[in-house]
Design a protein around this motif. Structure first.
Motif, PDB file in Angstrom:
ATOM      1  N   PRO A   1     -16.078  34.332  -6.421  1.00 47.03           N
ATOM      2  CA  PRO A   1     -15.054  33.381  -6.867  1.00 47.03           C
ATOM      3  C   PRO A   1     -14.971  32.181  -5.924  1.00 47.03           C
ATOM      4  CG  PRO A   1     -14.029  35.315  -5.881  1.00 47.03           C
ATOM      5  CD  PRO A   1     -15.485  35.631  -6.018  1.00 47.03           C
ATOM      6  N   ALA A   2     -14.924  30.934  -6.533  1.00 45.13           N
ATOM      7  CA  ALA A   2     -14.854  29.696  -5.733  1.00 45.13           C
ATOM      8  C   ALA A   2     -13.433  29.456  -5.273  1.00 45.13           C
ATOM      9  CB  ALA A   2     -15.340  28.514  -6.567  1.00 45.13           C
ATOM     10  N   PRO A   3     -13.233  29.019  -4.015  1.00 41.94           N
ATOM     11  CA  PRO A   3     -11.879  28.731  -3.529  1.00 41.94           C
ATOM     12  C   PRO A   3     -11.328  27.488  -4.197  1.00 41.94           C
ATOM     13  CG  PRO A   3     -13.497  28.068  -1.908  1.00 41.94           C
ATOM     14  CD  PRO A   3     -14.246  28.787  -2.987  1.00 41.94           C
ATOM     15  N   ARG A   4     -10.021  27.403  -4.405  1.00 43.79           N
ATOM     16  CA  ARG A   4      -9.366  26.262  -5.030  1.00 43.79           C
ATOM     17  C   ARG A   4      -9.090  25.193  -3.979  1.00 43.79           C
ATOM     18  NH1 ARG A   4      -3.937  27.531  -8.095  1.00 43.79           N
ATOM     19  NH2 ARG A   4      -3.317  27.974  -5.957  1.00 43.79           N
ATOM     20  N   ASN A   5      -9.415  23.917  -4.353  1.00 47.30           N
ATOM     21  CA  ASN A   5      -9.245  22.781  -3.432  1.00 47.30           C
ATOM     22  C   ASN A   5      -7.869  22.184  -3.621  1.00 47.30           C
ATOM     23  OD1 ASN A   5      -9.641  20.723  -1.686  1.00 47.30           O
ATOM     24  ND2 ASN A   5     -10.786  19.439  -3.126  1.00 47.30           N
ATOM     25  N   THR A   6      -7.044  22.236  -2.603  1.00 45.09           N
ATOM     26  CA  THR A   6      -5.690  21.669  -2.676  1.00 45.09           C
ATOM     27  C   THR A   6      -5.468  20.787  -1.466  1.00 45.09           C
ATOM     28  OG1 THR A   6      -4.691  23.519  -1.496  1.00 45.09           O
ATOM     29  CG2 THR A   6      -4.810  23.687  -3.901  1.00 45.09           C
ATOM     30  N   MET A   7      -4.516  19.908  -1.586  1.00 47.66           N
ATOM     31  CA  MET A   7      -4.148  19.035  -0.466  1.00 47.66           C
ATOM     32  C   MET A   7      -2.643  19.037  -0.346  1.00 47.66           C
ATOM     33  SD  MET A   7      -4.706  14.970   0.085  1.00 47.66           S
ATOM     34  CE  MET A   7      -3.314  14.602  -0.974  1.00 47.66           C
ATOM     35  N   ALA A   8      -2.127  19.380   0.860  1.00 49.38           N
ATOM     36  CA  ALA A   8      -0.680  19.399   1.053  1.00 49.38           C
ATOM     37  C   ALA A   8      -0.203  17.989   1.294  1.00 49.38           C
ATOM     38  CB  ALA A   8      -0.323  20.272   2.231  1.00 49.38           C
TER      39      ALA A   8
ATOM     40  N   THR B   1       0.848  -1.188   0.000  1.00 49.06           N
ATOM     41  CA  THR B   1       0.000   0.000   0.000  1.00 49.06           C
ATOM     42  C   THR B   1       0.881   1.235   0.000  1.00 49.06           C
ATOM     43  OG1 THR B   1      -0.097   0.133   2.418  1.00 49.06           O
ATOM     44  CG2 THR B   1      -1.743  -1.258   1.321  1.00 49.06           C
ATOM     45  N   ASP B   2       0.231   2.413  -0.045  1.00 53.06           N
ATOM     46  CA  ASP B   2       0.991   3.661  -0.024  1.00 53.06           C
ATOM     47  C   ASP B   2       1.770   3.831   1.274  1.00 53.06           C
ATOM     48  OD1 ASP B   2       0.324   4.622  -2.549  1.00 53.06           O
ATOM     49  OD2 ASP B   2      -1.591   5.388  -1.845  1.00 53.06           O
ATOM     50  N   PHE B   3       1.374   3.150   2.335  1.00 52.48           N
ATOM     51  CA  PHE B   3       2.084   3.274   3.604  1.00 52.48           C
ATOM     52  C   PHE B   3       3.511   2.730   3.500  1.00 52.48           C
ATOM     53  CE2 PHE B   3      -2.348   3.367   4.916  1.00 52.48           C
ATOM     54  CZ  PHE B   3      -2.351   4.444   5.794  1.00 52.48           C
ATOM     55  N   ALA B   4       3.781   1.886   2.498  1.00 54.16           N
ATOM     56  CA  ALA B   4       5.126   1.328   2.334  1.00 54.16           C
ATOM     57  C   ALA B   4       6.057   2.280   1.605  1.00 54.16           C
ATOM     58  CB  ALA B   4       5.055   0.001   1.576  1.00 54.16           C
ATOM     59  N   THR B   5       5.511   3.333   0.943  1.00 52.83           N
ATOM     60  CA  THR B   5       6.348   4.214   0.130  1.00 52.83           C
ATOM     61  C   THR B   5       6.210   5.691   0.494  1.00 52.83           C
ATOM     62  OG1 THR B   5       4.601   4.303  -1.543  1.00 52.83           O
ATOM     63  CG2 THR B   5       6.296   2.610  -1.808  1.00 52.83           C
TER      64      THR B   5
ATOM     65  N   ASP C   1       3.086   8.626   6.548  1.00 55.34           N
ATOM     66  CA  ASP C   1       1.791   8.154   7.016  1.00 55.34           C
ATOM     67  C   ASP C   1       0.666   9.144   6.721  1.00 55.34           C
ATOM     68  OD1 ASP C   1       2.947   5.857   7.824  1.00 55.34           O
ATOM     69  OD2 ASP C   1       2.952   6.325   9.984  1.00 55.34           O
ATOM     70  N   ALA C   2       0.951  10.447   6.872  1.00 53.59           N
ATOM     71  CA  ALA C   2      -0.100  11.457   6.681  1.00 53.59           C
ATOM     72  C   ALA C   2      -0.596  11.438   5.234  1.00 53.59           C
ATOM     73  CB  ALA C   2       0.421  12.840   7.051  1.00 53.59           C
ATOM     74  N   ALA C   3       0.359  11.466   4.282  1.00 48.55           N
ATOM     75  CA  ALA C   3      -0.024  11.456   2.873  1.00 48.55           C
ATOM     76  C   ALA C   3      -0.681  10.138   2.505  1.00 48.55           C
ATOM     77  CB  ALA C   3       1.201  11.708   1.992  1.00 48.55           C
ATOM     78  N   ALA C   4      -0.140   9.016   3.014  1.00 47.17           N
ATOM     79  CA  ALA C   4      -0.712   7.706   2.714  1.00 47.17           C
ATOM     80  C   ALA C   4      -2.117   7.580   3.291  1.00 47.17           C
ATOM     81  CB  ALA C   4       0.187   6.603   3.264  1.00 47.17           C
ATOM     82  N   ARG C   5      -2.336   8.164   4.485  1.00 45.76           N
ATOM     83  CA  ARG C   5      -3.649   8.093   5.113  1.00 45.76           C
ATOM     84  C   ARG C   5      -4.691   8.819   4.272  1.00 45.76           C
ATOM     85  NH1 ARG C   5      -6.195   4.780   7.870  1.00 45.76           N
ATOM     86  NH2 ARG C   5      -4.251   4.468   9.058  1.00 45.76           N
ATOM     87  N   LEU C   6      -4.340  10.006   3.738  1.00 48.32           N
ATOM     88  CA  LEU C   6      -5.276  10.750   2.901  1.00 48.32           C
ATOM     89  C   LEU C   6      -5.640   9.959   1.648  1.00 48.32           C
ATOM     90  CD1 LEU C   6      -3.806  14.363   3.142  1.00 48.32           C
ATOM     91  CD2 LEU C   6      -5.916  13.519   4.174  1.00 48.32           C
ATOM     92  N   ALA C   7      -4.632   9.353   1.001  1.00 45.47           N
ATOM     93  CA  ALA C   7      -4.893   8.547  -0.198  1.00 45.47           C
ATOM     94  C   ALA C   7      -5.763   7.341   0.145  1.00 45.47           C
ATOM     95  CB  ALA C   7      -3.573   8.103  -0.826  1.00 45.47           C
ATOM     96  N   PHE C   8      -5.473   6.688   1.272  1.00 41.51           N
ATOM     97  CA  PHE C   8      -6.240   5.511   1.693  1.00 41.51           C
ATOM     98  C   PHE C   8      -7.699   5.880   1.941  1.00 41.51           C
ATOM     99  CE2 PHE C   8      -7.910   2.756   5.055  1.00 41.51           C
ATOM    100  CZ  PHE C   8      -7.700   1.509   4.500  1.00 41.51           C
ATOM    101  N   GLU C   9      -7.948   7.006   2.622  1.00 37.83           N
ATOM    102  CA  GLU C   9      -9.315   7.415   2.911  1.00 37.83           C
ATOM    103  C   GLU C   9     -10.077   7.735   1.627  1.00 37.83           C
ATOM    104  OE1 GLU C   9      -8.851  10.635   5.592  1.00 37.83           O
ATOM    105  OE2 GLU C   9      -8.420   9.360   7.349  1.00 37.83           O
ATOM    106  N   ASP C  10      -9.396   8.401   0.667  1.00 42.20           N
ATOM    107  CA  ASP C  10     -10.039   8.685  -0.612  1.00 42.20           C
ATOM    108  C   ASP C  10     -10.467   7.394  -1.301  1.00 42.20           C
ATOM    109  OD1 ASP C  10      -9.797  11.382  -0.289  1.00 42.20           O
ATOM    110  OD2 ASP C  10      -8.011  11.596  -1.538  1.00 42.20           O
ATOM    111  N   GLU C  11      -9.559   6.417  -1.346  1.00 41.66           N
ATOM    112  CA  GLU C  11      -9.837   5.163  -2.059  1.00 41.66           C
ATOM    113  C   GLU C  11     -10.930   4.360  -1.361  1.00 41.66           C
ATOM    114  OE1 GLU C  11      -5.217   5.142  -3.531  1.00 41.66           O
ATOM    115  OE2 GLU C  11      -5.869   3.802  -1.928  1.00 41.66           O
ATOM    116  N   GLN C  12     -10.939   4.348  -0.044  1.00 41.61           N
ATOM    117  CA  GLN C  12     -11.973   3.615   0.670  1.00 41.61           C
ATOM    118  C   GLN C  12     -13.336   4.271   0.487  1.00 41.61           C
ATOM    119  OE1 GLN C  12     -11.570   0.551   2.177  1.00 41.61           O
ATOM    120  NE2 GLN C  12      -9.642   0.809   1.061  1.00 41.61           N
ATOM    121  N   ARG C  13     -13.355   5.600   0.388  1.00 42.13           N
ATOM    122  CA  ARG C  13     -14.615   6.280   0.121  1.00 42.13           C
ATOM    123  C   ARG C  13     -15.144   5.925  -1.275  1.00 42.13           C
ATOM    124  NH1 ARG C  13     -13.059  10.758   1.409  1.00 42.13           N
ATOM    125  NH2 ARG C  13     -12.623  11.778  -0.578  1.00 42.13           N
TER     126      ARG C  13
END
Length: 821
Positions: free
Chosen positions: A814-821, A454-458, A461-473
């Motif tokens: 104007p709509a705010p831009r959605n970004t993820m650090a 999984t992303d947790f191996a590469t 944890d914070a970035a991998a957790r965000l990706a994991f939550e997106d995919e599970q959703r």
């Protein structure tokens, strides 16, 4: 009889009566029993031969259907086992004899004439029972079977029953006479009971009743024997009834099964999309499914029956098929699921999955082959296409610069692109060791290093957790994430931007089995976007200044036109002052001063003095006219000065209002833009028409709208001027749908060629000799910032153009831009 009994003693009378009554009763019972048995045997015999004929008809149906006399003759020989059958015969449906059988020693004169009565019938003769039965196949009568049985056994049974009845009657009479002589009363009652029992049996056909036994003497044994006989009769009747019912049920079941089997076979051959066929030992078609006909290019089944594969296929295909079928006939071993390539005589190539099996008759002998061929051409082509697409996917994953990956429902990698793997190796160069730590095989090809991880191996944890939550959703809801902007800080401190889309991965049934995504590195694009934003801001500022310069130029043109009028008015006033008659008053004053000593004589006697009163009247009129003319010119001069002040004030108000959101009337803004350009329109003889179909009020940036309108009106004026037309017309039209307002500037000028319509709003594009190429571009950008758009329409060169400014009634936030650090 009565006279004879009247004179006998009571004992004799009782004996005679007892013997006579018992004899008569026994005679009637035995006669009834014999008659019943004879009738039952006749019915049983007729039923047995009817069933035999029906079953025999089923056995010869296949041979008759395929016109196989040999099979029919062999089947007829099986009737030798039944010695009661004298002769048998099988007719076809036209009445022709197909096969015959005669019992050894039977009369040679037995004739096999087709029945003139109803085919399915039985006929009792003096010597034979003739049974005729229809032979049906698939619900169609295809012939008649005849079976003739002799009646010797029936006659033997009749004589046997007659002897038994006679012996029984004589014995019972003697016993009755002897018993009645000794036990009149004892015997009389049982005889009465027995007679009643016999009456119940004979009349009610109820074999369940029994005679009452009072003693164990001969009468008791007779009663026992009679009861035993009734028991046997009852058992036999029950057995016969049970056998009859069972046989009838078997016949019904077999008939139903045969009908069902035949119907199912016909339905299968009629509707099956697969090629189903039966072939004889020479590999010629005997029966086949309807789908076989179009496969051979035929429409009539008779055109295929009796033919072989060699009549339709090339030798390349026909010879192997013939060899396979002959091998099956020789060995009896089927060929299952063989993939065959079929090449037709017209050059067509098809693929089939074929199963061939031995075709056996009722005796188990192989009479041919039958098979099922399923056309798998589409499947083969699909398989080749899938292999090709699989290679394409692999080539894409190996070559695409974007990160592409497939994950299961636990967000574990299943398949990744080479760029994704290289990116993972940058973050985690020790992937093999990490696989071992995770309990996965480490000795796998490089392309599979991420498989099972999984992303947790590469990643952190914070970035991998965000990706994991997106995919599970996505797995949970099935909703894709499209174009999500993500960034991450690399080891060197630089920020890497990526544009990611993740979607549900579904199987053929539509069930979500994971996710797949594409991440595109847009770091360079983000840098370029930032630079472009700066350039855009500079362009807007330049455009604003250029617009203001154009507005100022228009103002100067308008002021110049007014100043021409001011100059004319000033020149006229100056000329009038210079040539004014007021100098004549000074001359009169000097003349009066010369003659002041005798002013009265001068005015009355001097000819010049006499003319002065008239001259003064004329001079007064001229001075009044000069005054009126100069007042008129001064009024024009004052009006033109006021006009100049209004033009300058309007330009200053719009120049200072940039960025301010106001609620204004659309027609008022249009009128202001027209006033700013009015001098230019008048100078170039352009007529302006107003078509305000809607007069909405909008909340917007008034300065930007004015900048766009002034630029569009000026372009329309130039287009009309360059057309060389004398009827130069600009129409301003406003419409609204309740949500948005559209302001159209319509001219009848030079028009726009079709090839220029797609780039008319491009930066730097212009067709005017002294144009700078960013007026329409800046206008389009400004319209977009207002939440609207700028459109153009033209039917071609020389046919004018329509520029439409479309803006919302209320400027959106104007709509705010959605970004993820």
């Amino acid at each position: 009889m009565k006279r004879f009994l009247r004179n006998l003693p009571i004992r004799h009378k009782l004996m005679v009566l007892t013997v006579a009554i018992s004899g008569v009763a026994l005679l009637l019972a035995c006669a009834a029993f014999a008659i019943f048995e004879q009738a039952a045997f006749r019915r049983s015999m007729a039923r047995d031969f009817a069933i035999l004929a029906d079953m025999f008809g089923d056995n010869v149906a296949a041979g008759l259907a395929f016109n196989d006399p040999t099979t029919i003759e062999q089947t007829l020989k099986t009737l030798r086992a039944n010695q009661r059958i004298v002769a048998a015969c099988v007719y076809d449906k036209e009445g022709a004899v197909i096969g015959t059988y005669r019992r050894s020693g039977a009369a040679a004169g037995v004739e096999f004439a087709f029945p003139t009565v109803q085919p399915t019938a039985q006929r009792w003769g003096p010597e034979r029972l003739d049974t005729f039965q229809d032979i049906t196949l698939a619900g169609e009568v295809i012939g008649v079977v005849y079976i003739g049985a002799d009646l010797g056994e029936l006659r033997e049974r009749a004589w046997r029953y007659a002897g038994i009845v006679s012996l029984l009657l004589a014995g019972c009479s003697l016993v009755a006479l002897w018993l009645s002589a000794r036990f009149q009363r004892i015997i009389s009652q049982p005889i009465v009971d027995l007679a009643q029992t016999v009456a119940a049996v004979t009349t009610g056909k109820n074999y369940a009743v029994r005679a009452h036994k009072e003693s164990d003497d001969e009468l008791g044994r007779l009663i026992d024997g009679f009861n035993e006989m009734l028991t046997q009769i009852q058992a036999r009747d029950n057995a016969l009834q049970s056998a009859h019912d069972h046989l009838e049920q078997r016949v019904k079941d077999r008939t139903a099964r045969l009908a069902e089997t035949s119907g199912l076979l016909e339905a299968m051959l009629e509707n099956s999309p697969d090629l189903i066929y039966f072939k004889d030992r020479a590999s010629r078609f005997v029966r086949f499914s309807k789908a076989c006909l179009p496969n051979f290019g035929l429409t009539d089944a008779e055109m295929l029956r009796g033919k072989s594969d060699a009549d339709f296929y090339t030798a390349e295909h026909a010879q192997p098929a013939l060899a396979d079928e002959q091998e099956i006939i020789r060995t009896g071993v089927p060929i299952v699921a063989k993939l065959e390539k079929e090449t037709f005589s017209d050059g067509r190539v098809a693929w089939a999955l074929t199963t061939k099996m031995p075709w056996r008759d009722g005796t188990g002998a192989i009479v041919g082959t039958f098979g099922i061929s399923k056309d798998v051409t589409a499947l083969k082509e699909t398989e080749d296409k899938l292999a090709y697409e699989r290679d394409q996917l692999r080539a894409l994953l190996d070559s695409v610069p974007d990160s592409i990956y497939f994950k299961d429902t636990q967000s574990r990698f299943v398949l990744v692109s080479r760029s994704k793997l290289q990116s993972a190796l940058v973050h985690a160069p020790d992937l093999r060791a990490r696989r071992a730590d995770a309990g996965l095989p480490a000795d796998v090809p490089e392309a599979e290093l991420l498989t099972g991880l999984t992303d947790f191996a590469t990643h952190q944890d914070a970035a991998a957790r965000l990706a994991f939550e997106d995919e599970q959703r996505i797995v949970r809801t099935g909703e894709a994430i499209i174009g999500k902007l993500e960034n991450q800080i690399l080891r060197d401190g630089m920020v890497q931007w990526s544009l990611t889309s993740k979607m549900p991965w579904r199987d053929r049934a539509g069930k979500i089995i994971g996710t797949f995504g594409i991440s595109k590195d847009i770091t360079d694009l983000k840098d370029a976007e930032e630079k472009l934003a700066q350039l855009h801001r500079q362009l807007l500022e330049t455009s604003r200044k250029a617009g203001m310069a154009e507005v100022a130029t228009g103002v100067l043109h308008n002021v110049g036109n007014v100043l021409n009028s001011v100059n004319v008015s000033a020149t006229l006033v100056s000329d009038q002052v210079r040539h004014s008659k007021t100098v004549s008053i000074a001359k009169l004053a000097a003349l009066f001063d010369q003659h002041k000593a005798d002013l009265a004589g001068f005015l009355t006697t001097d000819p010049r003095g006499q003319m002065i009163p008239g001259y003064l009247g004329t001079l007064g009129e001229l001075l009044l006219a000069e005054q009126a003319e100069m007042l008129k010119e001064l009024a024009h001069l004052r009006k033109n000065v006021e006009h100049i002040k209004e033009i300058v004030a309007m330009q200053q108000s719009y120049a200072s209002a940039s960025g301010v959101i106001e609620t204004v009337s659309v027609p008022d803004m249009v009128e202001d833009a027209l006033r700013i350009n009015s001098g230019s329109f008048a100078r170039h003889s352009v007529d302006v028409f107003r078509d305000y179909q809607a007069r909405p009020v909008v909340t917007t940036d008034k300065h930007k709208v004015m900048q766009i309108l002034i630029n569009l009106l000026r372009n329309a004026k130039y287009a009309c001027d360059e057309s060389g037309r004398t009827d130069k017309v600009i129409t301003v039209r406003s419409t609204s749908d309740g949500q948005r307002v559209r302001i159209a500037i319509i001219d009848n000028g030079v028009g726009i060629p079709a090839e220029n319509l797609t780039r008319i709003f491009s930066h730097g594009f212009t067709t005017r000799k002294h144009g700078h190429g960013f007026g329409l571009h800046s206008g389009a950008l400004a319209a977009k910032e207002l939440g609207g758009a700028l459109h153009v329409q033209s039917e071609g060169a020389g046919k004018g153009a329509v520029f439409t400014l479309e803006i919302p009634l209320a400027m959106p936030q104007p709509a705010p831009r959605n970004t993820m650090a």
